[in-house]
Structure formats: structure tokens, C-alpha cells
Design a protein around this motif. Structure first.
Motif, PDB file in Angstrom:
ATOM      1  N   THR A  34       0.838  -1.194   0.000  1.00  0.00           N
ATOM      2  CA  THR A  34       0.000   0.000   0.000  1.00  0.00           C
ATOM      3  C   THR A  34       0.879   1.253   0.000  1.00  0.00           C
ATOM      4  O   THR A  34       2.080   1.187   0.288  1.00  0.00           O
ATOM      5  CB  THR A  34      -0.911   0.039   1.234  1.00  0.00           C
ATOM      6  OG1 THR A  34      -0.092   0.198   2.396  1.00  0.00           O
ATOM      7  CG2 THR A  34      -1.757  -1.218   1.347  1.00  0.00           C
ATOM      8  N   ALA A  35       0.260   2.384  -0.291  1.00  0.00           N
ATOM      9  CA  ALA A  35       0.994   3.651  -0.284  1.00  0.00           C
ATOM     10  C   ALA A  35       1.513   3.992   1.108  1.00  0.00           C
ATOM     11  O   ALA A  35       2.488   4.727   1.242  1.00  0.00           O
ATOM     12  CB  ALA A  35       0.097   4.764  -0.804  1.00  0.00           C
ATOM     13  N   ALA A  36       0.898   3.461   2.154  1.00  0.00           N
ATOM     14  CA  ALA A  36       1.325   3.720   3.530  1.00  0.00           C
ATOM     15  C   ALA A  36       2.467   2.803   3.970  1.00  0.00           C
ATOM     16  O   ALA A  36       3.089   3.048   5.006  1.00  0.00           O
ATOM     17  CB  ALA A  36       0.144   3.560   4.477  1.00  0.00           C
ATOM     18  N   SER A  37       2.772   1.777   3.202  1.00  0.00           N
ATOM     19  CA  SER A  37       3.833   0.836   3.564  1.00  0.00           C
ATOM     20  C   SER A  37       5.205   1.449   3.351  1.00  0.00           C
ATOM     21  O   SER A  37       5.394   2.277   2.458  1.00  0.00           O
ATOM     22  CB  SER A  37       3.742  -0.425   2.703  1.00  0.00           C
ATOM     23  OG  SER A  37       2.519  -1.075   2.894  1.00  0.00           O
ATOM     24  N   SER A  38       6.164   1.022   4.150  1.00  0.00           N
ATOM     25  CA  SER A  38       7.527   1.544   4.002  1.00  0.00           C
ATOM     26  C   SER A  38       8.157   1.129   2.673  1.00  0.00           C
ATOM     27  O   SER A  38       9.044   1.801   2.172  1.00  0.00           O
ATOM     28  CB  SER A  38       8.404   1.090   5.166  1.00  0.00           C
ATOM     29  OG  SER A  38       8.485  -0.321   5.186  1.00  0.00           O
ATOM     30  N   ASP A  39       7.678   0.032   2.090  1.00  0.00           N
ATOM     31  CA  ASP A  39       8.210  -0.440   0.806  1.00  0.00           C
ATOM     32  C   ASP A  39       7.270  -0.108  -0.358  1.00  0.00           C
ATOM     33  O   ASP A  39       7.238  -0.811  -1.359  1.00  0.00           O
ATOM     34  CB  ASP A  39       8.499  -1.932   0.863  1.00  0.00           C
ATOM     35  CG  ASP A  39       7.262  -2.770   1.116  1.00  0.00           C
ATOM     36  OD1 ASP A  39       6.233  -2.200   1.545  1.00  0.00           O
ATOM     37  OD2 ASP A  39       7.316  -3.988   0.887  1.00  0.00           O
ATOM     38  N   HIS A  40       6.523   0.991  -0.251  1.00  0.00           N
ATOM     39  CA  HIS A  40       5.520   1.328  -1.268  1.00  0.00           C
ATOM     40  C   HIS A  40       6.102   1.522  -2.667  1.00  0.00           C
ATOM     41  O   HIS A  40       5.399   1.383  -3.647  1.00  0.00           O
ATOM     42  CB  HIS A  40       4.698   2.552  -0.852  1.00  0.00           C
ATOM     43  CG  HIS A  40       5.470   3.815  -0.750  1.00  0.00           C
ATOM     44  ND1 HIS A  40       6.117   4.184   0.403  1.00  0.00           N
ATOM     45  CD2 HIS A  40       5.683   4.793  -1.648  1.00  0.00           C
ATOM     46  CE1 HIS A  40       6.705   5.341   0.207  1.00  0.00           C
ATOM     47  NE2 HIS A  40       6.452   5.739  -1.026  1.00  0.00           N
TER      48      HIS A  40
END
Length: 66
Positions: A10-16
Motif C-alpha cells: 500500500t501507499a502507507a507501507s515503508s516499501d511502497h
């Protein structure tokens, strides 16, 4: 929603940034990722909620002649 398997982060993930590019516009300097993030060539971003992320380039290191 992402239809890829495994799903894109997701866009909120650190690996976005690992999300799949769904629209590439190299002539304009940006790509749209599957998670709705727009990533610019200068490393700036626009997140799906409209927030802007400033470029986060690593400063070039200059070699000094001794």
C-alpha cells in the motif's frame, strides 16, 4: 485495488516503491504506481491522499584531489 499476486504494498507501507508501475511517462518524468502513488524522477512523490513528499536524493559526494 491491486489485482497483482502477491498484492502490491500500500501507499502507507515503508516499501511502497515496490508497487507495479501502471502508467509510465518518462518523457514527463513520472510514473503512477499500482498503489496510487505518483513517483517523480527527482524522487519526489504525490501520495494518493494528496500529500506531497519532497525529493529525497542522496547528496553527490565530490572527490577531492590530494
Amino acid at each position: 485495488m491491486c489485482s497483482h499476486q502477491p498484492p502490491c504494498p500500500t501507499a502507507a507501507s515503508s516499501d511502497h516503491h515496490a508497487a507495479v508501475i501502471v502508467a509510465a511517462h518518462p518523457e514527463q518524468g513520472w510514473n503512477l504506481l499500482c498503489n496510487g502513488t505518483i513517483v517523480f524522477d527527482d524522487t519526489g512523490e504525490v501520495l494518493p491522499d494528496g500529500r506531497a513528499v519532497a525529493p529525497h536524493r542522496v547528496a553527490d559526494r565530490l572527490a577531492v584531489a590530494v
